[in-house]
Structures are given as C-alpha cells and as structure tokens.
Write an enzyme that holds these catalytic residues in place. Sequence first.
Site, PDB file in Angstrom:
ATOM      1  N   ALA A  61      21.100  13.549  11.122  1.00 44.75           N
ATOM      2  CA  ALA A  61      20.451  13.451   9.810  1.00 44.75           C
ATOM      3  C   ALA A  61      19.109  14.140   9.904  1.00 44.75           C
ATOM      4  O   ALA A  61      18.534  14.262  10.993  1.00 44.75           O
ATOM      5  CB  ALA A  61      20.257  11.990   9.414  1.00 44.75           C
ATOM      6  N   ARG A  88       5.178   7.607  -3.027  1.00 42.91           N
ATOM      7  CA  ARG A  88       4.442   6.737  -2.108  1.00 42.91           C
ATOM      8  C   ARG A  88       3.056   6.518  -2.657  1.00 42.91           C
ATOM      9  O   ARG A  88       2.462   7.443  -3.217  1.00 42.91           O
ATOM     10  CB  ARG A  88       4.321   7.395  -0.732  1.00 42.91           C
ATOM     11  CG  ARG A  88       5.649   7.523  -0.035  1.00 42.91           C
ATOM     12  CD  ARG A  88       5.524   8.300   1.226  1.00 42.91           C
ATOM     13  NE  ARG A  88       6.854   8.653   1.705  1.00 42.91           N
ATOM     14  CZ  ARG A  88       7.101   9.373   2.779  1.00 42.91           C
ATOM     15  NH1 ARG A  88       6.096   9.829   3.504  1.00 42.91           N
ATOM     16  NH2 ARG A  88       8.340   9.647   3.131  1.00 42.91           N
ATOM     17  N   GLN A 122      11.953  15.849  -1.309  1.00 38.69           N
ATOM     18  CA  GLN A 122      12.614  15.929  -0.008  1.00 38.69           C
ATOM     19  C   GLN A 122      14.037  16.432  -0.156  1.00 38.69           C
ATOM     20  O   GLN A 122      14.624  16.366  -1.236  1.00 38.69           O
ATOM     21  CB  GLN A 122      12.686  14.535   0.651  1.00 38.69           C
ATOM     22  CG  GLN A 122      11.351  13.999   1.123  1.00 38.69           C
ATOM     23  CD  GLN A 122      11.495  12.743   1.979  1.00 38.69           C
ATOM     24  OE1 GLN A 122      12.498  12.034   1.912  1.00 38.69           O
ATOM     25  NE2 GLN A 122      10.481  12.479   2.797  1.00 38.69           N
ATOM     26  N   TRP A 162       0.814  -1.208   0.000  1.00 41.31           N
ATOM     27  CA  TRP A 162       0.000   0.000   0.000  1.00 41.31           C
ATOM     28  C   TRP A 162       0.858   1.274   0.000  1.00 41.31           C
ATOM     29  O   TRP A 162       0.507   2.285  -0.577  1.00 41.31           O
ATOM     30  CB  TRP A 162      -0.948  -0.022   1.208  1.00 41.31           C
ATOM     31  CG  TRP A 162      -1.884   1.130   1.186  1.00 41.31           C
ATOM     32  CD1 TRP A 162      -1.951   2.145   2.073  1.00 41.31           C
ATOM     33  CD2 TRP A 162      -2.864   1.418   0.192  1.00 41.31           C
ATOM     34  NE1 TRP A 162      -2.914   3.039   1.709  1.00 41.31           N
ATOM     35  CE2 TRP A 162      -3.494   2.612   0.553  1.00 41.31           C
ATOM     36  CE3 TRP A 162      -3.263   0.750  -0.991  1.00 41.31           C
ATOM     37  CZ2 TRP A 162      -4.513   3.183  -0.205  1.00 41.31           C
ATOM     38  CZ3 TRP A 162      -4.276   1.325  -1.740  1.00 41.31           C
ATOM     39  CH2 TRP A 162      -4.889   2.524  -1.343  1.00 41.31           C
ATOM     40  N   HIS A 169      11.621   7.646   0.360  1.00 40.56           N
ATOM     41  CA  HIS A 169      12.230   8.799   1.037  1.00 40.56           C
ATOM     42  C   HIS A 169      13.662   8.953   0.528  1.00 40.56           C
ATOM     43  O   HIS A 169      14.150   8.102  -0.228  1.00 40.56           O
ATOM     44  CB  HIS A 169      12.182   8.656   2.569  1.00 40.56           C
ATOM     45  CG  HIS A 169      12.782   7.378   3.105  1.00 40.56           C
ATOM     46  ND1 HIS A 169      12.940   7.139   4.437  1.00 40.56           N
ATOM     47  CD2 HIS A 169      13.269   6.265   2.487  1.00 40.56           C
ATOM     48  CE1 HIS A 169      13.487   5.942   4.622  1.00 40.56           C
ATOM     49  NE2 HIS A 169      13.691   5.404   3.459  1.00 40.56           N
ATOM     50  N   VAL A 176      17.488   6.792  13.385  1.00 38.28           N
ATOM     51  CA  VAL A 176      18.090   7.787  14.278  1.00 38.28           C
ATOM     52  C   VAL A 176      17.769   7.464  15.736  1.00 38.28           C
ATOM     53  O   VAL A 176      16.782   6.820  16.041  1.00 38.28           O
ATOM     54  CB  VAL A 176      17.617   9.232  13.954  1.00 38.28           C
ATOM     55  CG1 VAL A 176      18.307   9.766  12.717  1.00 38.28           C
ATOM     56  CG2 VAL A 176      16.103   9.298  13.816  1.00 38.28           C
TER      57      VAL A 176
HETATM   58  N1  DAH Z   1      12.845   9.643   5.853  1.00 35.22           N
HETATM   59  C1  DAH Z   1      11.843  10.186   6.751  1.00 35.22           C
HETATM   60  C2  DAH Z   1      10.505  10.259   6.002  1.00 35.22           C
HETATM   61  O1  DAH Z   1      10.492  10.300   4.804  1.00 35.22           O
HETATM   62  C3  DAH Z   1      12.224  11.566   7.209  1.00 35.22           C
HETATM   63  C4  DAH Z   1      13.402  11.581   8.121  1.00 35.22           C
HETATM   64  C5  DAH Z   1      13.233  11.460   9.460  1.00 35.22           C
HETATM   65  C6  DAH Z   1      14.690  11.694   7.623  1.00 35.22           C
HETATM   66  C7  DAH Z   1      14.312  11.493  10.343  1.00 35.22           C
HETATM   67  C8  DAH Z   1      15.784  11.714   8.464  1.00 35.22           C
HETATM   68  C9  DAH Z   1      15.564  11.623   9.840  1.00 35.22           C
HETATM   69  O2  DAH Z   1      17.040  11.835   8.040  1.00 35.22           O
HETATM   70  O3  DAH Z   1      16.639  11.662  10.677  1.00 35.22           O
HETATM   71  O4  DAH Z   1       9.491  10.296   6.652  1.00 35.22           O
END
Ligand code: DAH
Length: 350
Positions: free
Chosen positions: A318, A205, A219, A159, A179, A262
Amino acid sequence: MQVGARFDELREQALAELAACADERALEAWRAAWLGRQDGRITLLLRSVKDQPPDERPAFGKAANALRAELEDALEAKRQELKERALRELATLRALDVTLPGRRPTRGTLHPVTQTLRDCIRAFEAMGFRVFEGPEVEWAYYNFDAVRIPEDHPARDMWDTLWVDALVDGERKMLLRTHTSPNQIRVLERHAPPIRVIVPGKCYRQEATDATHEWMLTQIEGLAVDEGVRMSDLKGVLYDFARRIFGHDRRIIFHHSYFPFVEPGVEMAIDCFRCRGSGAECPTCHGSGWIEILGAGMVHPEIIANAGLDPSRYTGFAFGLGIERVAMLRWGIEDIRHFYQNDLRFLRQF
Ligand code: DAH
C-alpha cells in the site's frame, strides 16, 4: 407680394419636401438644396437682402434669418426622427447582428493540484491500477480502528481530527477522513484479489498551516493484494511512477518508517528540485537533499486476515501519496498555502 407671404410659401414647400425625406441621403440632398452654403435657396435668399428696397431690408433679413433657423431646427428634428426609427428597426427586425465581432471568452485552466492529480492517476492507470472512491465523511472505525490506529493514538486527538458533531450511540463516530488509507479496508471488504486500485481524494486535518502543511490535502492511496506480492513490486511501481511524473534523471530514495497498517513501512523521497542534494542551506529540503512524497509498505498481515484472506497466501503493498507535495516538486513551489488562496496571479501561471 408681401415679404411674410412669400416666406410662408417657401416655408411650406421646404417643410413638405423635408417631410418626404425617407433616409439620410434624401436628407442630405434636401439640406444642400435649401441650406447649402453655395446655392441653397435660403442662402441665396439671405444674399439677396441687399437687392431689396432699403426700407424692406431689415424685415426681409430678419424673416430670412428666422426661416433659416426654423429649417435648421426642422432638419435636426427630422434627422433625429430617422435615427430613432432606424434604431427601432434594428432592435426589432435585426436584433442579432452577426457582423459584430464576438467577445472572446476568457479561458480557464485546471487547478495545478487537479492537473497533478490527473497526471498521477494516469501514471498508475498505465500500470494497471483502477480508480476507486471513498467518502470524505468517514467512520472513525475505517479511519482509525480498521487500519490499526488504536484508541490512544495521538492521531485521534481533537487537535488532529475534524470530528462531525452528530452523536451515534452517544458518541462522535464520524469525522472528515484524515487520510485515504481507510479505503484499503473498504476495497478489501468489497473485492477479492487480485486487487490493484488507487483511491484519490481530499483529506482534512486540523493543523496549524505552514509552508508544507494545509488543513485540506489531496492524496492518492494505492493498494495491491495478490498471491506473491513483494516489496520489490512496491519499489518497482513507485520507481516507475516517479519517472513518469518527474522524469528519468531524478533520484529516489527509500528509508524505513513506521505506519500502523504496514509492516515493514517505508517513506519515499525524491532529490530536491532546488539544490539537487548539494546545498546545506537549502530552505526546501533543509539541507538533506531529499523531499518526502509518500508513505508505503507491505499491508499488515492482520489487515489481510481481517479481510478474510489467508496472510500466508496473500500479501500486498500500500502507499499514500501527497499530491500537493508532488505539485510543489514539479514546479518548484515553495509554499503549499499558495494552492488554496485563490490568487489569480499564482493560478494563471499553470
Ligand atoms: N495514510 C498515511 C498518511 O496520511 C500515508 C500512508 C503511509 C499510506 C503508508 C499508506 C502507507 O498506504 O502504506 O500519513
């Protein structure tokens, strides 16, 4: 002299003179001389009908009128001929008329998401981050496993994820990245600390779209890894970014959140552009007064270790920033779907 013979002579003379006309001016002179209302020769001829012997008048009048009609036709034909010749000359000799006013080209502008993306990139570049890029069609390994999203995690569901049909070892292993976080791993595989990069790009997505969700989003991933990188560095960078993009008077809040890659994880929100935190009924922030713009945190020690670095020595932060969200906040756009509907009434406002 016979009426007919006299007229033949006139006709011949008139037509010979007409044939010699080379331009519009000569034509006009000829017209005045022969057909002019005041004293054109044919006009005078017509006026002289009454001076003819009575029995000759009808034939004289008829012949004079016929001659006038004939010369008028000849004049029109000649005029047409000259016009066509002039046009032909213009088309061949002077095909380019530099005296014509130019056509002003309609000027486009950059898409609001592109403008915002570039402004964000510039803000991070000013803080010493370099731009890196990764593939939009990604391996499940980088998108999920390497960033500690396990096999049974709901983010992997059909999904949520747009899988590529091609099978590798009998399995679907490629997808449209959901992402930009897989690039944390790609950067760590290729570069040694000190690392300070941002990775902009599109993500996909499979989502039911609504005012804040689209199946394609933009992003910017950020990654900094070095000895002694701390949470306060993360906050400092993100505060500075927010001020550069939203101005000095906006308020920012961090609160705890969970992301598998993280530890600890946070979300950063900015005070609502609509109600500035005051309206309980605000449709944009739903009364909370805050709008999330990014997820962030300290890079998980396991990811540092997987990159062949000693997690007791190297630390990092990050973050993942949603560009459409930033654009919505900047300009007070209520619905994310406006961005990709290609409606010029919307796009022309930027
Ligand atoms: N990749 C996550 C998303 O798409 C966003 C994200 C959250 C990126 C925390 C990061 C992080 O680098 O540390 O929802």
